[in-house]
Design an enzyme around this catalytic site. Structure first.
Site, PDB file in Angstrom:
ATOM      1  CD  GLU A 108      -2.866  -1.356   2.237  1.00 27.44           C
ATOM      2  OE1 GLU A 108      -4.091  -1.199   2.115  1.00 27.44           O
ATOM      3  OE2 GLU A 108      -2.321  -1.693   3.313  1.00 27.44           O
ATOM      4  CD  GLU A 128      -3.208  -6.180   4.141  1.00 27.24           C
ATOM      5  OE1 GLU A 128      -2.594  -5.110   4.221  1.00 27.24           O
ATOM      6  OE2 GLU A 128      -3.225  -6.882   3.112  1.00 27.24           O
TER       7      GLU A 128
END
Length: 254
Positions: A108, A128
């Protein structure tokens, strides 16, 4: 800045290095605050026109420091978000130089950059869901805007690792280098960018980023609000004069 984030400025380019190699540069609160503080300072400096974001010790960033997370050390800076950057990327162009892992929050961070250079050994991913979490630092919003929908879904839903070569094929990675050479290539690109006029660079990036939300009826008016001041700047006059006189321009950022 801090021991966790190193900053070096040379030739109009600031290299921002996440310096936690013992933790694969996992982002903790100190890293987030360090990146935010670096950007707060560098955005105001006229001797800096572009950035490179990288990691120390042969890896970019393995994501959020989960051990810190368990103790309440949440690596978010108010107004800038995770890692001190994902919710408010810099106005100046920023290049990611990636070796090793760019996973979870590390991926990210890369997605918050404008250009991505990765070594052939680099691995990307949003794992995640494998940890009961969600890629909430921009990954699942930015990824489908950068690459085809179905490929973004595969990356986001499997949580698997994907090589730089695959992400180069789909247009997420700009350049793939031999192992150990990502930073050198990123610096080359950043210096080529920094050789251009600072006001023009900032306006160009702003139009590219913001125009995604403009309607067809308003896009040229909104673009004009951003770029018209550039045409009246001292740098615009300098650029024309330097071209006519066959010399390198001397930018002032004015």
């Amino acid at each position: 800045m801090s021991d966790e984030v190193l900053v070096e400025v040379d030739g109009g380019v600031a290299v921002i290095t996440i310096n936690r190699p013992q933790a694969r540069n996992a982002v903790n609160g100190a890293v987030a605050r360090g990146i935010a503080a670096a950007l707060d300072e560098l955005e105001e400096r006229k001797d800096v026109s572009a950035y490179v974001l990288t990691g120390a010790g042969g890896t970019f960033c393995a994501g959020m420091d989960l051990k810190g997370f368990l103790t309440g050390d949440f690596p978010v800076v108010e107004g800038r978000g995770f890692g001190g950057i994902v919710e408010a990327p810099p106005k100046k162009p920023i290049v990611a130089a990636i070796e090793g892992y760019a996973l979870a929050g590390g991926c990210e961070l890369a997605l918050a950059c404008d250009i991505i250079v990765a070594s052939e050994e680099a691995k990307f991913g949003l794992p995640e869901p494998k940890r009961g979490l969600v890629a909430g630092a921009g990954g699942i919003m930015r990824l489908p805007r950068r690459i085809p929908y179905h490929i973004a879904m595969e990356i986001a839903l499997t949580g698997d690792h994907f090589p730089a070569s695959r992400l180069y094929e789909v247009g997420l990675v700009n350049h793939v280098t031999p192992a150990g050479e990502a930073l050198a290539k990123a610096l080359e690109l950043a210096r080529r960018i920094a050789a251009n006029a600072p006001l023009a660079l900032a306006a160009t990036k702003r139009v590219i980023v913001e125009s995604a939300d403009w309607s067809g009826d308003e896009m040229f008016a909104k673009q004009g609000e951003i770029i018209n001041p550039v045409f009246g700047s001292k740098d615009a006059m300098e650029g024309a004069a330097a071209f006519a006189e066959k010399r390198a321009p001397e930018w002032k950022g004015e």
